[in-house]
Each structure stands twice: as C-alpha cells, then as structure tokens.
Scaffold this active site. Structure first.
Site, PDB file in Angstrom:
ATOM      1  N   ASN A  91       5.940  -1.415  11.443  1.00 26.31           N
ATOM      2  CA  ASN A  91       5.176  -0.900  10.299  1.00 26.31           C
ATOM      3  C   ASN A  91       5.498  -1.761   9.066  1.00 26.31           C
ATOM      4  O   ASN A  91       6.176  -2.783   9.190  1.00 26.31           O
ATOM      5  CB  ASN A  91       5.548   0.575  10.074  1.00 26.31           C
ATOM      6  CG  ASN A  91       4.363   1.372   9.585  1.00 26.31           C
ATOM      7  OD1 ASN A  91       3.651   0.919   8.675  1.00 26.31           O
ATOM      8  ND2 ASN A  91       4.119   2.527  10.159  1.00 26.31           N
ATOM      9  N   LYS A 141       5.925   3.751  17.049  1.00 27.91           N
ATOM     10  CA  LYS A 141       5.838   2.657  16.059  1.00 27.91           C
ATOM     11  C   LYS A 141       7.003   2.767  15.081  1.00 27.91           C
ATOM     12  O   LYS A 141       7.223   3.824  14.487  1.00 27.91           O
ATOM     13  CB  LYS A 141       4.510   2.731  15.317  1.00 27.91           C
ATOM     14  CG  LYS A 141       4.321   1.569  14.337  1.00 27.91           C
ATOM     15  CD  LYS A 141       2.881   1.413  13.948  1.00 27.91           C
ATOM     16  CE  LYS A 141       2.689   0.340  12.911  1.00 27.91           C
ATOM     17  NZ  LYS A 141       1.280   0.186  12.533  1.00 27.91           N
ATOM     18  N   ASN A 196       0.834  -1.209   0.000  1.00 24.08           N
ATOM     19  CA  ASN A 196       0.000   0.000   0.000  1.00 24.08           C
ATOM     20  C   ASN A 196       0.859   1.245   0.000  1.00 24.08           C
ATOM     21  O   ASN A 196       1.972   1.261   0.529  1.00 24.08           O
ATOM     22  CB  ASN A 196      -0.966  -0.011   1.195  1.00 24.08           C
ATOM     23  CG  ASN A 196      -0.379   0.677   2.415  1.00 24.08           C
ATOM     24  OD1 ASN A 196      -0.415   1.907   2.535  1.00 24.08           O
ATOM     25  ND2 ASN A 196       0.207  -0.100   3.319  1.00 24.08           N
ATOM     26  N   ARG A 197       0.317   2.270  -0.635  1.00 21.00           N
ATOM     27  CA  ARG A 197       0.930   3.607  -0.561  1.00 21.00           C
ATOM     28  C   ARG A 197      -0.197   4.628  -0.351  1.00 21.00           C
ATOM     29  O   ARG A 197      -0.378   5.559  -1.128  1.00 21.00           O
ATOM     30  CB  ARG A 197       1.764   3.917  -1.810  1.00 21.00           C
ATOM     31  CG  ARG A 197       1.066   3.713  -3.125  1.00 21.00           C
ATOM     32  CD  ARG A 197       1.832   4.370  -4.293  1.00 21.00           C
ATOM     33  NE  ARG A 197       1.181   4.140  -5.563  1.00 21.00           N
ATOM     34  CZ  ARG A 197       1.349   3.085  -6.333  1.00 21.00           C
ATOM     35  NH1 ARG A 197       2.183   2.121  -5.987  1.00 21.00           N
ATOM     36  NH2 ARG A 197       0.693   2.978  -7.481  1.00 21.00           N
ATOM     37  N   ASN A 217       5.143   5.954   3.302  1.00 18.42           N
ATOM     38  CA  ASN A 217       4.403   6.625   2.235  1.00 18.42           C
ATOM     39  C   ASN A 217       4.254   8.137   2.375  1.00 18.42           C
ATOM     40  O   ASN A 217       3.565   8.762   1.590  1.00 18.42           O
ATOM     41  CB  ASN A 217       3.017   5.978   2.103  1.00 18.42           C
ATOM     42  CG  ASN A 217       3.138   4.493   1.791  1.00 18.42           C
ATOM     43  OD1 ASN A 217       3.947   4.111   0.948  1.00 18.42           O
ATOM     44  ND2 ASN A 217       2.373   3.676   2.476  1.00 18.42           N
ATOM     45  N   THR A 218       4.875   8.705   3.399  1.00 12.82           N
ATOM     46  CA  THR A 218       4.939  10.169   3.512  1.00 12.82           C
ATOM     47  C   THR A 218       6.412  10.523   3.343  1.00 12.82           C
ATOM     48  O   THR A 218       7.247   9.996   4.098  1.00 12.82           O
ATOM     49  CB  THR A 218       4.402  10.636   4.885  1.00 12.82           C
ATOM     50  OG1 THR A 218       3.013  10.334   4.937  1.00 12.82           O
ATOM     51  CG2 THR A 218       4.603  12.124   5.098  1.00 12.82           C
ATOM     52  N   PHE A 271      -1.523   8.371   4.251  1.00 12.07           N
ATOM     53  CA  PHE A 271      -2.305   9.022   5.313  1.00 12.07           C
ATOM     54  C   PHE A 271      -3.542   9.759   4.783  1.00 12.07           C
ATOM     55  O   PHE A 271      -3.740  10.947   5.072  1.00 12.07           O
ATOM     56  CB  PHE A 271      -1.450  10.019   6.119  1.00 12.07           C
ATOM     57  CG  PHE A 271      -0.434   9.390   7.027  1.00 12.07           C
ATOM     58  CD1 PHE A 271      -0.690   8.211   7.705  1.00 12.07           C
ATOM     59  CD2 PHE A 271       0.802  10.010   7.228  1.00 12.07           C
ATOM     60  CE1 PHE A 271       0.259   7.650   8.558  1.00 12.07           C
ATOM     61  CE2 PHE A 271       1.750   9.452   8.078  1.00 12.07           C
ATOM     62  CZ  PHE A 271       1.479   8.269   8.741  1.00 12.07           C
ATOM     63  N   SER A 291       5.834   5.217   8.658  1.00 16.12           N
ATOM     64  CA  SER A 291       5.139   4.918   7.410  1.00 16.12           C
ATOM     65  C   SER A 291       6.072   5.246   6.244  1.00 16.12           C
ATOM     66  O   SER A 291       6.711   6.290   6.244  1.00 16.12           O
ATOM     67  CB  SER A 291       3.866   5.757   7.305  1.00 16.12           C
ATOM     68  OG  SER A 291       3.435   5.746   5.964  1.00 16.12           O
TER      69      SER A 291
END
Ligand SMILES: Cc1cc2nc3c(=O)[nH]c(=O)nc-3n(C[C@H](O)[C@H](O)[C@H](O)COP(=O)(O)O)c2cc1C
Length: 396
Positions: free
Chosen positions: A280, A251, A139-140, A210-211, A143, A208
């Site tokens: 994560n 996390k 997944n990307r 993806n940011t 947020f 994460s």
C-alpha cells in the site's frame, strides 16, 4: 469544413487532455494541463471519458487495438488464468465505474474498491495531491465509496447487461470508519458476503493509512480474526453457489519493520490466505524537488509512485526469501516502465499492479510494462514468466 458534433469535439479535445492518454498527445498537452488541474477532478474526468469511449463498439474496438499488449506472457496463479500479469491497483476505480474500460486497455486483471460495508464520503476535499517532478501522489481519500450494498446492485446490473468481465475482477475490502476496530471482522466479512458472487479474488486491506488505526489490524490476533471471518463466508458462499472458494489476499503496509513483516506474512499464510500484496502507500516522504513538492509532501496521507518503488521491491524480495518463493506475491509501488516491472518480477512478484504510473505515464503503461517484461524474458533466455519470478535470488 466538416463540423464536429459538440460531444465528439469534446471527446477529441479530452482525448488529448486526459491523464489516461498516451504518446505525443499526452506529453505535449496533458502534462501542462494536469499540472494545473485538481487531481481528483482530473481523475474523475478520465474515468468518465474511458466509460464513454468504450460504450460504443467502434471506439471500443479502436481503444482495444491501440492499447493491445503482447499476449505471450500469460500466467496462472491461485487457480486463475491471467492473460498477462499486470493489473490496475485498488483506488483507481473505487466505485467500479469503468469495468469495460479496463478490459479494453489490455490489462490482465482489475481491482475495484476499497469497498466498505457502509457507504461513506471519505475525507474532505482536497485529498489527492500530485508531485509531478517526483512522479508521486499523496492521498488521504479515506475510503470514499458507495458501500457494499450499492456496489452489489451495480455489479448485478453490470453482469446482467454485459455478462461476466473478460478479465478477473478483484475486490478490495476496507473497514467502514464507523465500525469499531474490534468489530472489523464483521465489516470485512459482510462486504465479502454481499459481493462474493461477483469477485474472482478478494483482498483484505489492512494497510490504508487514511482510516484511523486501520493498520493496527495487521497485528496477529486481529488479522487472524478477519481472515477467519472472510474464510467462513468464502466457504458458505462457495457451497451455496456450487463453486470453488475465492482466493483471499492480504495487502500490507510498506511502513513495517522486518519482524512485523514476517509476522504478517506468517499469519496470512498459516491461516490459509493465498498471497500477499506488497504494498500500500507509505507515510514516509522523500526529499522534495521544489517548493511546490514540499507543500505536497507536507500533506497528511499515503505516498505512492516513484519514491515508493524501491521500498516496495525490497519488501517483495524479503517476502520471497521468508517464504522460499512458495507464497504468491503481488508487487505494487512505483511501476512506471517495463524495467521497473521486471525488477519486481525478479525480486519475486508473480503479478503486478499500478496506480500512479497510469497518472504519470498514461494508459499506454500496460503495453509498455507487458511488452517490456516479454522483451526482458527473451533477453534472459526465459520461455515462461514463472521461470523469471524470483530469479534475482538464484544463479540462473
Ligand atoms: C488515490 C489513491 C487511492 C487509493 N485507494 C486504495 C484503496 O482504496 N485500497 C487499497 O488497498 N489501496 C489503495 N491505494 C493504493 C494503491 O492501490 C497502491 O497500492 C499504491 O498507490 C502504490 O502503487 P503505485 O505506486 O503504483 O500508485 C490508493 C492509491 C491512491 C493513489
């Protein structure tokens, strides 16, 4: 012949088809259907259905009864009592849409979010991909969430209507994409301040993939600054509400080396955090089992599910050793069964979470995991969960 109302017929149809379903219905109908459904759409349909199922007392009672796991493995950590150690991981309910649903599925706790200070759409779609043979997701999302103000309004409404949730509510804090890295601490602290009275536990998510550059915030000085800002909010809000401060967890990413891991754990611990969530999603990729999977693994984003399982269990083991078993670890990554969960408990995790497991195994995962842990405890002669935690490091 009895004619079903269109809505009831749709519910029955979906009950066999949605990814949170279990058992025969799941294996016969859901898997082939899921294989051709857009992952994000399937997810959003499942959440809608779950909400619908628990909105009526009769169906809610049925769901509760059907998915009820053992109540014989409660655990207390950081001053909070959990009816069992298994919770839903962040990302599953980013908008806090199905709180009563998670309660009814027998979970020990639920984590909502990631929530950022500002509302944001996330990355463009498609942004969630499934590799069924490997039981993996990429997944990307980036947020995508309504932002801290709207979530505060929504939680306020929920609490006014239904009261406090029956299981602890954890809130995953992310950084808004528009906020510069050097201002990250304000972003996390503002979200925490807006949501403080609703959350039982807060999670600083600096992992994460993806940011852009978010993982940079795991570095010592940046992490210290974020923890300090969140702790300041915690202290002020606790005094204001005449309540105890909330536990704060960090996390982490599975893509760090041992030196980085030690540094992050030490920073979290010495700055007063209450535990670590490992882990994560990973930016690494396993070998693909088909050309379809090759395409999925070529997608940018974080990988979760079965291929992450050992990586995350090894991290738990390392953290347990680094901290002499004195710092609570929440294990997440590739839990698909009671056996997988047991390995993480023995490696040193006190609490556990899953996301991908629910997509591939269905909603019965909680029952499988909780009952599976209880069975293993009995087989190994442990009478409490605490005795089993970290047992792989001892000659019990
Ligand atoms: C679609 C998706 C969205 C996620 N969003 C978040 C998030 O917002 N914050 C976070 O800390 N973790 C997020 N995660 C990571 C999960 O919480 C979990 O750490 C990871 O998926 C590994 O667990 P699993 O193998 O059981 O899925 C997300 C995972 C997925 C698959």
């Amino acid at each position: 012949m009895r004619i079903l109302s269109p809505i009831r017929a749709q519910v029955l149809k979906n009950t066999f088809h949605h990814p949170l379903n279990m058992g025969l219905g799941h294996s016969i109908f859901a898997k082939p259907l899921l294989a051709v459904q857009d992952s994000e759409k399937a997810h959003s349909r499942a959440l809608k259905l779950l909400r619908f199922m628990v909105s009526n007392p009769i169906t809610r009672g049925t769901v509760t009864l059907l998915y009820k796991p053992s109540n014989r493995i409660p655990i207390s950590k950081f001053g909070i009592d959990f009816r069992n150690p298994f919770g839903i991981a962040a990302g599953m309910d980013k908008k806090a849409e199905a709180l009563r649903g998670w309660e009814s599925l027998g979970l020990g706790f639920m984590e909502i979010g990631g929530i950022t200070m500002l509302e944001q759409l996330g990355n463009s779609k498609p942004r969630m991909f499934r590799a069924g043979k490997s039981k993996a997701l990429v997944n990307r999302m980036g947020f995508n969430n309504p932002g801290s103000e709207k979530i505060a309004i929504q939680l306020n409404k929920h609490f006014s209507k239904h009261g406090q949730p029956k299981i602890p509510l954890w809130i995953n804090l992310g950084k808004s994409k528009l906020t510069e890295l050097e201002d990250a601490s304000d972003d996390y602290a503002t979200t925490m301040q807006r949501l403080w009275k609703y959350g039982d536990v807060f999670v600083i998510n600096v992992s994460s993939p993806n940011t852009p550059n978010l993982r940079e915030l795991q570095k010592d000085d940046d992490l210290k600054k974020i923890i300090k800002a969140c702790k300041d909010v915690n202290k002020t809000e606790a005094a204001l509400h005449k309540m105890s401060p909330r536990p704060i967890l960090v996390k982490i990413s599975p893509d760090v080396d041992d030196a980085q891991l030690l540094a992050i754990v030490n920073t979290a611990r010495s700055n007063g955090c209450n535990g670590i969530i490992a882990s994560n999603t990973t930016t690494s990729r396993p070998e693909a089992k088909s050309s379809g999977e090759r395409k999925v693994f070529a997608q940018a984003g974080g990988l979760s599910g079965l291929p992450l399982q050992n990586q995350s269990t090894e991290m738990i083991s390392k953290i347990y050793k680094m901290t002499n078993g004195e710092f609570p670890i929440i294990g997440v990554g590739g839990i698909m069964s009671g056996e997988d969960a047991w390995q993480k408990i023995c490696a040193g995790a006190s609490l556990l979470q899953a996301y991908s497991g629910f997509v591939f195994q269905g909603a019965s995962l909680t029952k499988q995991v909780v009952n599976g842990i209880e069975k293993k405890m009995r087989q190994n002669g442990y009478s409490t969960l605490d005795q089993a935690i970290g047992s792989a490091h001892r000659d019990d």
